[in-house]
Scaffold this motif. Sequence first.
Motif, PDB file in Angstrom:
ATOM      1  N   GLY A  85      71.023  43.330  45.186  1.00 28.66           N
ATOM      2  CA  GLY A  85      71.098  41.884  45.629  1.00 28.66           C
ATOM      3  C   GLY A  85      72.467  42.236  46.079  1.00 28.66           C
ATOM      4  N   ALA A  86      72.904  40.664  46.010  1.00 22.54           N
ATOM      5  CA  ALA A  86      74.442  40.490  47.015  1.00 22.54           C
ATOM      6  C   ALA A  86      75.099  41.325  45.806  1.00 22.54           C
ATOM      7  CB  ALA A  86      74.432  38.552  46.875  1.00 22.54           C
ATOM      8  N   SER A  87      76.504  41.540  46.495  1.00 25.73           N
ATOM      9  CA  SER A  87      77.595  41.937  45.502  1.00 25.73           C
ATOM     10  C   SER A  87      77.730  40.547  44.076  1.00 25.73           C
ATOM     11  CB  SER A  87      78.524  42.534  45.983  1.00 25.73           C
ATOM     12  OG  SER A  87      79.756  42.408  45.199  1.00 25.73           O
ATOM     13  N   GLU A  88      78.169  39.638  44.364  1.00 27.64           N
ATOM     14  CA  GLU A  88      78.408  38.488  43.468  1.00 27.64           C
ATOM     15  C   GLU A  88      77.739  38.695  42.787  1.00 27.64           C
ATOM     16  OE1 GLU A  88      77.253  36.424  47.237  1.00 27.64           O
ATOM     17  OE2 GLU A  88      78.394  38.399  46.177  1.00 27.64           O
ATOM     18  N   SER A  89      76.077  38.733  42.933  1.00 29.66           N
ATOM     19  CA  SER A  89      75.272  38.118  41.955  1.00 29.66           C
ATOM     20  C   SER A  89      74.931  39.506  40.908  1.00 29.66           C
ATOM     21  CB  SER A  89      73.860  38.019  43.007  1.00 29.66           C
ATOM     22  OG  SER A  89      73.702  37.034  43.112  1.00 29.66           O
ATOM     23  N   ILE A  90      75.117  40.906  41.384  1.00 28.34           N
ATOM     24  CA  ILE A  90      74.754  41.778  40.550  1.00 28.34           C
ATOM     25  C   ILE A  90      76.375  42.103  39.309  1.00 28.34           C
ATOM     26  CG2 ILE A  90      75.358  44.976  40.669  1.00 28.34           C
ATOM     27  CD1 ILE A  90      72.273  43.703  41.553  1.00 28.34           C
ATOM     28  N   GLY A  91      77.220  41.448  40.123  1.00 26.08           N
ATOM     29  CA  GLY A  91      78.906  41.316  39.436  1.00 26.08           C
ATOM     30  C   GLY A  91      78.615  40.334  38.199  1.00 26.08           C
ATOM     31  N   ALA A  92      77.920  39.132  38.736  1.00 26.17           N
ATOM     32  CA  ALA A  92      77.416  38.548  37.370  1.00 26.17           C
ATOM     33  C   ALA A  92      76.420  38.223  36.597  1.00 26.17           C
ATOM     34  CB  ALA A  92      77.000  36.868  38.203  1.00 26.17           C
ATOM     35  N   PHE A  93      75.088  39.218  37.060  1.00 23.98           N
ATOM     36  CA  PHE A  93      74.133  40.382  36.031  1.00 23.98           C
ATOM     37  C   PHE A  93      75.245  40.822  34.775  1.00 23.98           C
ATOM     38  CE2 PHE A  93      71.659  42.492  34.986  1.00 23.98           C
ATOM     39  CZ  PHE A  93      69.921  42.802  34.112  1.00 23.98           C
ATOM     40  N   LEU A  94      76.347  42.245  35.443  1.00 20.07           N
ATOM     41  CA  LEU A  94      76.094  42.426  35.049  1.00 20.07           C
ATOM     42  C   LEU A  94      77.550  42.206  33.254  1.00 20.07           C
ATOM     43  CD1 LEU A  94      76.650  45.902  37.292  1.00 20.07           C
ATOM     44  CD2 LEU A  94      75.037  45.769  35.184  1.00 20.07           C
ATOM     45  N   THR A  95      78.271  41.495  33.956  1.00 18.57           N
ATOM     46  CA  THR A  95      79.253  40.100  33.258  1.00 18.57           C
ATOM     47  C   THR A  95      77.647  39.594  32.221  1.00 18.57           C
ATOM     48  OG1 THR A  95      80.441  39.880  34.967  1.00 18.57           O
ATOM     49  CG2 THR A  95      80.846  38.126  32.748  1.00 18.57           C
ATOM     50  N   GLY A  96      77.212  39.140  32.433  1.00 14.64           N
ATOM     51  CA  GLY A  96      76.405  38.713  32.261  1.00 14.64           C
ATOM     52  C   GLY A  96      75.400  39.166  29.994  1.00 14.64           C
ATOM     53  N   LEU A  97      75.222  40.973  31.327  1.00 12.56           N
ATOM     54  CA  LEU A  97      74.503  41.842  30.421  1.00 12.56           C
ATOM     55  C   LEU A  97      75.416  42.618  28.682  1.00 12.56           C
ATOM     56  CD1 LEU A  97      71.724  42.849  29.215  1.00 12.56           C
ATOM     57  CD2 LEU A  97      71.980  44.392  30.777  1.00 12.56           C
ATOM     58  N   ARG A  98      76.863  42.234  30.153  1.00 10.60           N
ATOM     59  CA  ARG A  98      77.583  43.189  28.646  1.00 10.60           C
ATOM     60  C   ARG A  98      78.430  42.776  27.923  1.00 10.60           C
ATOM     61  NH1 ARG A  98      79.685  46.400  33.778  1.00 10.60           N
ATOM     62  NH2 ARG A  98      78.784  48.815  33.852  1.00 10.60           N
ATOM     63  N   ALA A  99      78.033  40.783  27.969  1.00 15.29           N
ATOM     64  CA  ALA A  99      78.378  39.936  26.594  1.00 15.29           C
ATOM     65  C   ALA A  99      78.000  40.236  25.558  1.00 15.29           C
ATOM     66  CB  ALA A  99      77.913  39.193  27.159  1.00 15.29           C
ATOM     67  N   ASP A 100      76.443  41.158  25.740  1.00 14.31           N
ATOM     68  CA  ASP A 100      75.836  41.390  24.233  1.00 14.31           C
ATOM     69  C   ASP A 100      76.270  42.513  24.266  1.00 14.31           C
ATOM     70  OD1 ASP A 100      73.841  42.236  22.852  1.00 14.31           O
ATOM     71  OD2 ASP A 100      72.601  41.551  23.849  1.00 14.31           O
ATOM     72  N   ALA A 101      76.845  42.682  22.354  1.00 14.76           N
ATOM     73  CA  ALA A 101      77.645  43.631  22.475  1.00 14.76           C
ATOM     74  C   ALA A 101      76.666  45.019  22.585  1.00 14.76           C
ATOM     75  CB  ALA A 101      78.054  43.391  20.982  1.00 14.76           C
ATOM     76  N   ARG A 102      75.205  44.902  22.365  1.00 12.61           N
ATOM     77  CA  ARG A 102      74.186  46.474  22.388  1.00 12.61           C
ATOM     78  C   ARG A 102      75.126  46.597  24.121  1.00 12.61           C
ATOM     79  NH1 ARG A 102      68.671  43.559  20.759  1.00 12.61           N
ATOM     80  NH2 ARG A 102      69.875  41.932  22.166  1.00 12.61           N
ATOM     81  N   PHE A 103      75.106  45.916  24.869  1.00 13.08           N
ATOM     82  CA  PHE A 103      75.433  46.645  25.869  1.00 13.08           C
ATOM     83  C   PHE A 103      76.540  46.621  26.404  1.00 13.08           C
ATOM     84  CE2 PHE A 103      70.812  44.165  25.653  1.00 13.08           C
ATOM     85  CZ  PHE A 103      70.557  45.254  26.205  1.00 13.08           C
ATOM     86  N   THR A 104      77.660  46.623  26.170  1.00 17.71           N
ATOM     87  CA  THR A 104      79.231  46.459  26.547  1.00 17.71           C
ATOM     88  C   THR A 104      79.313  47.708  27.237  1.00 17.71           C
ATOM     89  OG1 THR A 104      79.187  44.716  24.686  1.00 17.71           O
ATOM     90  CG2 THR A 104      80.970  46.012  26.206  1.00 17.71           C
ATOM     91  N   ASP A 105      78.821  48.499  26.885  1.00 18.81           N
ATOM     92  CA  ASP A 105      79.516  50.513  27.273  1.00 18.81           C
ATOM     93  C   ASP A 105      78.414  50.591  28.334  1.00 18.81           C
ATOM     94  OD1 ASP A 105      77.447  50.551  25.332  1.00 18.81           O
ATOM     95  OD2 ASP A 105      78.720  52.481  24.456  1.00 18.81           O
ATOM     96  N   LEU A 106      77.276  50.005  29.180  1.00 18.55           N
ATOM     97  CA  LEU A 106      76.261  49.981  30.281  1.00 18.55           C
ATOM     98  C   LEU A 106      76.814  50.552  31.465  1.00 18.55           C
ATOM     99  CD1 LEU A 106      73.348  49.737  30.035  1.00 18.55           C
ATOM    100  CD2 LEU A 106      73.763  48.028  31.720  1.00 18.55           C
ATOM    101  N   GLU A 107      76.245  52.309  31.379  1.00 22.57           N
ATOM    102  CA  GLU A 107      77.644  52.822  32.576  1.00 22.57           C
ATOM    103  C   GLU A 107      76.317  52.444  33.401  1.00 22.57           C
ATOM    104  OE1 GLU A 107      77.761  56.492  31.938  1.00 22.57           O
ATOM    105  OE2 GLU A 107      79.500  56.166  30.396  1.00 22.57           O
TER     106      GLU A 107
END
Length: 295
Positions: free
Chosen positions: A50-72
Amino acid sequence: MSIVNIAAYKFVTLDDIATLRPALLERCQALDLKGTILLAPEGINLFLAGASESIGAFLTGLRADARFTDLEVKESLSDDQPFRRMLVRQKKEIITMKMPVIKPADGRAPGVDPATLKRWLDAGQDDEGRPVVMLDTRNDFEVDVGTFDNAVDYRLTKFSEFPDVIAAHRADFEGKTIVSFCTGGIRCEKAAIYMRDIGLEHTYQLDGGILKYFEDVGGAHYQGDCFVFDYRTALTPDLAPSTTKQCFACRAVVTAEDQRSPDYVEGQQCPACATPADASATEAASATSLAAPSA
């Protein structure tokens, strides 16, 4: 290029898939992302674009979950959206091995980073002087698009065949350093754990898989492109879409030369399945694997 493509996975215990699945789907749809997310009790596997800003927003939200903080994440760019829809699916495993005793969330096998692997391959041995064997854990049609020089390829048709094949060839790897690899790291992570478990102690996984290797060191010691499970079909070592295609009817690799054949009809047939006999035999396989990512 305006579309950002990401691939990521993590082995982590998930016991809330019933609520996580609709939440992720809603979030992706709101951000106009397309691709596939697989969820299983053992973790998450995702390919999104998707668009760069959308990908960034998704990853920010996902990494807010402690289980995915270090998702590479492995990232590449494309001019067009390589996915047609957005799916969030629940599975028994995020990559099917059918070996319940292999639990990467409880501890992974040692990894080797791309720069170190390149140095080993340049030298023809690892830092302790052992010969290095590259072991491709992908399916045969993926290997046909490209692989490392002199890699061991057992012509797997599905990853669940891997344990039996390796057990049968265990003696071939004695005294050697084995580096298992795949597209993004998920298969070679399970593979390396299994190989360690059966006594092949000098086994490593290629951290981040082929895509991370391309990103960090380019295409040194690699021939061809890397198959990916979206409508780009394959990426070159500079992470650009290649000219290689996959036949949607029989899943055969279709080179640029094959695409010039009168027997090639995009989305319908290729020279490998153009005859009526071949076409009828492959009709049942017309549902392409592109809807389900593998790494």
